[in-house]
Design a protein around this motif. Structure first.
Motif, PDB file in Angstrom:
ATOM      1  N   PRO A 244       0.811  -1.220   0.000  1.00 38.25           N
ATOM      2  CA  PRO A 244       0.000   0.000   0.000  1.00 38.25           C
ATOM      3  C   PRO A 244       0.839   1.263   0.000  1.00 38.25           C
ATOM      4  O   PRO A 244       1.969   1.278   0.495  1.00 38.25           O
ATOM      5  CB  PRO A 244      -0.790  -0.117   1.309  1.00 38.25           C
ATOM      6  CG  PRO A 244       0.105  -0.905   2.211  1.00 38.25           C
ATOM      7  CD  PRO A 244       0.831  -1.874   1.307  1.00 38.25           C
ATOM      8  N   VAL A 247      -3.052   5.118   0.238  1.00 33.87           N
ATOM      9  CA  VAL A 247      -4.409   4.573   0.331  1.00 33.87           C
ATOM     10  C   VAL A 247      -4.345   3.054   0.375  1.00 33.87           C
ATOM     11  O   VAL A 247      -3.591   2.423  -0.374  1.00 33.87           O
ATOM     12  CB  VAL A 247      -5.273   5.020  -0.869  1.00 33.87           C
ATOM     13  CG1 VAL A 247      -6.678   4.437  -0.774  1.00 33.87           C
ATOM     14  CG2 VAL A 247      -5.337   6.533  -0.943  1.00 33.87           C
ATOM     15  N   LEU A 248      -5.139   2.462   1.267  1.00 33.29           N
ATOM     16  CA  LEU A 248      -5.271   1.009   1.344  1.00 33.29           C
ATOM     17  C   LEU A 248      -6.749   0.649   1.399  1.00 33.29           C
ATOM     18  O   LEU A 248      -7.524   1.278   2.124  1.00 33.29           O
ATOM     19  CB  LEU A 248      -4.559   0.457   2.584  1.00 33.29           C
ATOM     20  CG  LEU A 248      -4.721  -1.045   2.864  1.00 33.29           C
ATOM     21  CD1 LEU A 248      -4.117  -1.877   1.736  1.00 33.29           C
ATOM     22  CD2 LEU A 248      -4.082  -1.423   4.201  1.00 33.29           C
ATOM     23  N   ASN A 249      -7.126  -0.352   0.621  1.00 35.47           N
ATOM     24  CA  ASN A 249      -8.476  -0.902   0.652  1.00 35.47           C
ATOM     25  C   ASN A 249      -8.463  -2.207   1.428  1.00 35.47           C
ATOM     26  O   ASN A 249      -7.488  -2.970   1.349  1.00 35.47           O
ATOM     27  CB  ASN A 249      -8.977  -1.191  -0.766  1.00 35.47           C
ATOM     28  CG  ASN A 249      -9.090   0.046  -1.623  1.00 35.47           C
ATOM     29  OD1 ASN A 249     -10.166   0.589  -1.801  1.00 35.47           O
ATOM     30  ND2 ASN A 249      -7.960   0.512  -2.176  1.00 35.47           N
ATOM     31  N   ILE A 261      -9.974  -5.153  -6.511  1.00 38.12           N
ATOM     32  CA  ILE A 261      -8.748  -4.900  -7.280  1.00 38.12           C
ATOM     33  C   ILE A 261      -9.059  -4.797  -8.774  1.00 38.12           C
ATOM     34  O   ILE A 261      -8.596  -3.893  -9.468  1.00 38.12           O
ATOM     35  CB  ILE A 261      -7.710  -6.003  -7.002  1.00 38.12           C
ATOM     36  CG1 ILE A 261      -7.191  -5.882  -5.565  1.00 38.12           C
ATOM     37  CG2 ILE A 261      -6.552  -5.912  -7.997  1.00 38.12           C
ATOM     38  CD1 ILE A 261      -6.362  -7.070  -5.112  1.00 38.12           C
ATOM     39  N   THR A 264     -11.120  -1.449  -9.352  1.00 34.36           N
ATOM     40  CA  THR A 264     -10.511  -0.150  -9.037  1.00 34.36           C
ATOM     41  C   THR A 264      -9.037  -0.053  -9.373  1.00 34.36           C
ATOM     42  O   THR A 264      -8.507   1.057  -9.492  1.00 34.36           O
ATOM     43  CB  THR A 264     -10.676   0.156  -7.537  1.00 34.36           C
ATOM     44  OG1 THR A 264      -9.856  -0.755  -6.774  1.00 34.36           O
ATOM     45  CG2 THR A 264     -12.126   0.022  -7.096  1.00 34.36           C
ATOM     46  N   GLY A 265      -8.344  -1.190  -9.454  1.00 37.87           N
ATOM     47  CA  GLY A 265      -6.909  -1.179  -9.679  1.00 37.87           C
ATOM     48  C   GLY A 265      -6.101  -0.802  -8.452  1.00 37.87           C
ATOM     49  O   GLY A 265      -4.881  -0.611  -8.542  1.00 37.87           O
ATOM     50  N   MET A 266      -6.743  -0.704  -7.287  1.00 38.40           N
ATOM     51  CA  MET A 266      -6.061  -0.279  -6.069  1.00 38.40           C
ATOM     52  C   MET A 266      -5.661  -1.465  -5.192  1.00 38.40           C
ATOM     53  O   MET A 266      -6.295  -2.517  -5.227  1.00 38.40           O
ATOM     54  CB  MET A 266      -6.953   0.679  -5.274  1.00 38.40           C
ATOM     55  CG  MET A 266      -7.235   1.983  -5.996  1.00 38.40           C
ATOM     56  SD  MET A 266      -8.079   3.213  -4.938  1.00 38.40           S
ATOM     57  CE  MET A 266      -9.669   2.441  -4.713  1.00 38.40           C
ATOM     58  N   VAL A 267      -4.615  -1.271  -4.412  1.00 41.28           N
ATOM     59  CA  VAL A 267      -4.136  -2.303  -3.485  1.00 41.28           C
ATOM     60  C   VAL A 267      -5.234  -2.603  -2.465  1.00 41.28           C
ATOM     61  O   VAL A 267      -5.785  -1.698  -1.830  1.00 41.28           O
ATOM     62  CB  VAL A 267      -2.855  -1.840  -2.766  1.00 41.28           C
ATOM     63  CG1 VAL A 267      -2.455  -2.841  -1.680  1.00 41.28           C
ATOM     64  CG2 VAL A 267      -1.723  -1.672  -3.773  1.00 41.28           C
ATOM     65  N   THR A 268      -5.542  -3.888  -2.319  1.00 35.76           N
ATOM     66  CA  THR A 268      -6.630  -4.308  -1.431  1.00 35.76           C
ATOM     67  C   THR A 268      -6.210  -5.550  -0.660  1.00 35.76           C
ATOM     68  O   THR A 268      -5.737  -6.524  -1.243  1.00 35.76           O
ATOM     69  CB  THR A 268      -7.909  -4.627  -2.240  1.00 35.76           C
ATOM     70  OG1 THR A 268      -8.225  -3.511  -3.087  1.00 35.76           O
ATOM     71  CG2 THR A 268      -9.080  -4.914  -1.317  1.00 35.76           C
ATOM     72  N   VAL A 360     -11.816   9.432  -3.754  1.00 37.79           N
ATOM     73  CA  VAL A 360     -11.095   8.273  -3.220  1.00 37.79           C
ATOM     74  C   VAL A 360      -9.644   8.646  -2.927  1.00 37.79           C
ATOM     75  O   VAL A 360      -9.077   8.306  -1.907  1.00 37.79           O
ATOM     76  CB  VAL A 360     -11.147   7.090  -4.216  1.00 37.79           C
ATOM     77  CG1 VAL A 360     -10.275   5.953  -3.735  1.00 37.79           C
ATOM     78  CG2 VAL A 360     -12.574   6.608  -4.386  1.00 37.79           C
ATOM     79  N   ILE A 361      -9.047   9.354  -3.832  1.00 41.83           N
ATOM     80  CA  ILE A 361      -7.627   9.700  -3.701  1.00 41.83           C
ATOM     81  C   ILE A 361      -7.512  11.171  -3.300  1.00 41.83           C
ATOM     82  O   ILE A 361      -8.149  12.012  -3.926  1.00 41.83           O
ATOM     83  CB  ILE A 361      -6.885   9.461  -5.032  1.00 41.83           C
ATOM     84  CG1 ILE A 361      -7.103   8.026  -5.508  1.00 41.83           C
ATOM     85  CG2 ILE A 361      -5.404   9.783  -4.855  1.00 41.83           C
ATOM     86  CD1 ILE A 361      -6.567   6.975  -4.595  1.00 41.83           C
TER      87      ILE A 361
END
Length: 361
Positions: A244, A247-249, A261, A264-268, A360-361
């Motif tokens: 992360p 931001v962390l999911n 993931i 959203t493409g975000m670290v989860t 979100v960001i």
């Protein structure tokens, strides 16, 4: 109950190794579960034949799991569920049973000893567990390995991309032994493995038993956690899918995390369950925590939704640490015949656009 204040860590340390006796004194309805930790019995709340069990290490931590309400990591949370107690009420009750006060410690006061209490785990038992964990992980393979097709087929059957990122914490085992509640070998199955970590320590391994064609294995509990050494605690841990940044999911389940993931493409990071979610240890450097909560049916006894309650508690924890929390919960209404819906369900129903939201960001 004692009205004197007492440090929770004092009570927790005193209860370690005698939780079965404490539970026997405070919750006699657990008698059958106490006599055989690790094996399913009728639920003390919902009835039936096999809806509840205490964990095998219940004498150390006091935890158990209800098939309807979910897991309770320790004896305090278990008593809070059974008795509708607050944490201070559960703490005071346990302290009284142990003969503790704010400034003294006497020999534990227990009205009676339950039958067939399993002995506390020995150092040799812990070493055996650690050896099993190391061996299993050494035998595992990348999810991109040609042999890992059962995992890829399973993920595709859940509406996910089978060719996901090759995270080092998700692996494949070609032939994993499955034992039932009586410790009998039922068979050998391919499995998806997930490494559960906290701090700089590997805690245990979560297993999803499969068939060769990518379905859940035909066993009582296709998703099972391996035993946890007594010098480690799963509370606060996670399966780390990526590193992360600001931001962390987080989610409860592994498949739900993969859906977030993909969308959203975000670290989860999956936290395994609602019980473990509320105690998650937020890593240093994270400034915003996005909590993708499950929407559960209300608990018949408390009226609370476990997923929503866990997300709220984690949000409170984040706020206390100066981390901005954002809770995302599926919109109801919940189907009457469904225990819950999660963001994997939303992903399959509405696609990635359902995950979009502002700021979100």
């Amino acid at each position: 109950m004692s009205t004197k204040p007492i440090e929770s860590n004092v009570v927790r340390n005193a209860a370690r190794g005698v939780w079965l006796s404490v539970l026997d004194s405070l919750a006699p309805e657990l008698e059958k579960a106490i006599s055989k930790p690790g094996r399913h019995v009728g639920c003390p709340v919902h009835g039936g034949k096999d809806g509840f069990k205490l964990f095998r290490n219940a004498d150390i931590y006091g935890g158990g799991i209800c098939n309807t309400c979910g897991p309770y990591a320790d004896g305090f949370s278990l008593l809070m569920w059974l008795r509708s107690w607050s944490f201070p009420e559960a703490l005071s009750a346990v302290a009284d049973v142990l003969g503790l006060s704010c400034d003294s410690y006497q020999k534990p006061i227990l009205d009676r000893q339950p039958a067939m209490i399993a002995p506390s785990r020995s150092a040799s038992d812990d070493e055996k567990i650690k050896r099993s964990l190391r061996t299993l992980w050494r035998e595992s393979k990348s999810l991109h390995h040609p042999d890992a097709e059962p995992v890829r087929l399973y993920l595709e059957s859940r509406g996910l991309d089978g060719w996901l990122s090759d995270w080092p914490t998700l692996r494949f085992h070609p032939r994993l032994q499955y034992r039932d509640e009586d410790n009998r070998i039922i068979g050998y199955f391919p499995a998806m493995l997930a490494l559960v970590e906290k701090g700089d320590q590997a805690i245990t391994i979560h297993r999803t038993f499969l068939t060769r064609d990518g379905r859940k294995a035909p066993v009582d509990s296709p998703k099972k956690m391996m035993s946890i050494p007594s010098d480690r605690s799963i509370m606060g841990a996670a399966v780390r899918l990526g590193r992360p940044g600001r931001v962390l999911n987080v989610t409860e389940g592994i498949e739900t995390a993969l859906a977030v993931i993909e969308a959203t493409g975000m670290v989860t990071w999956p936290l395994i369950s609602s019980t473990f979610m509320q105690g998650f240890e937020i890593p240093a450097g994270v400034e915003k925590l996005i909590i993708w909560a499950d929407l559960d049916q209300p608990n018949k006894k408390t009226g609370l939704r476990p997923g929503s309650e866990a997300a709220s508690k984690l949000a409170e924890r984040a706020n206390a640490q100066g981390v901005e929390p954002v809770i995302r919960e599926p919109k109801g209404p919940l189907p009457v015949d469904a225990k819950s819906i999660d963001w994997l369900d939303i992903y399959n129903q509405d696609g990635p656009n359902a995950f979009a939201f502002r700021s979100v960001i």
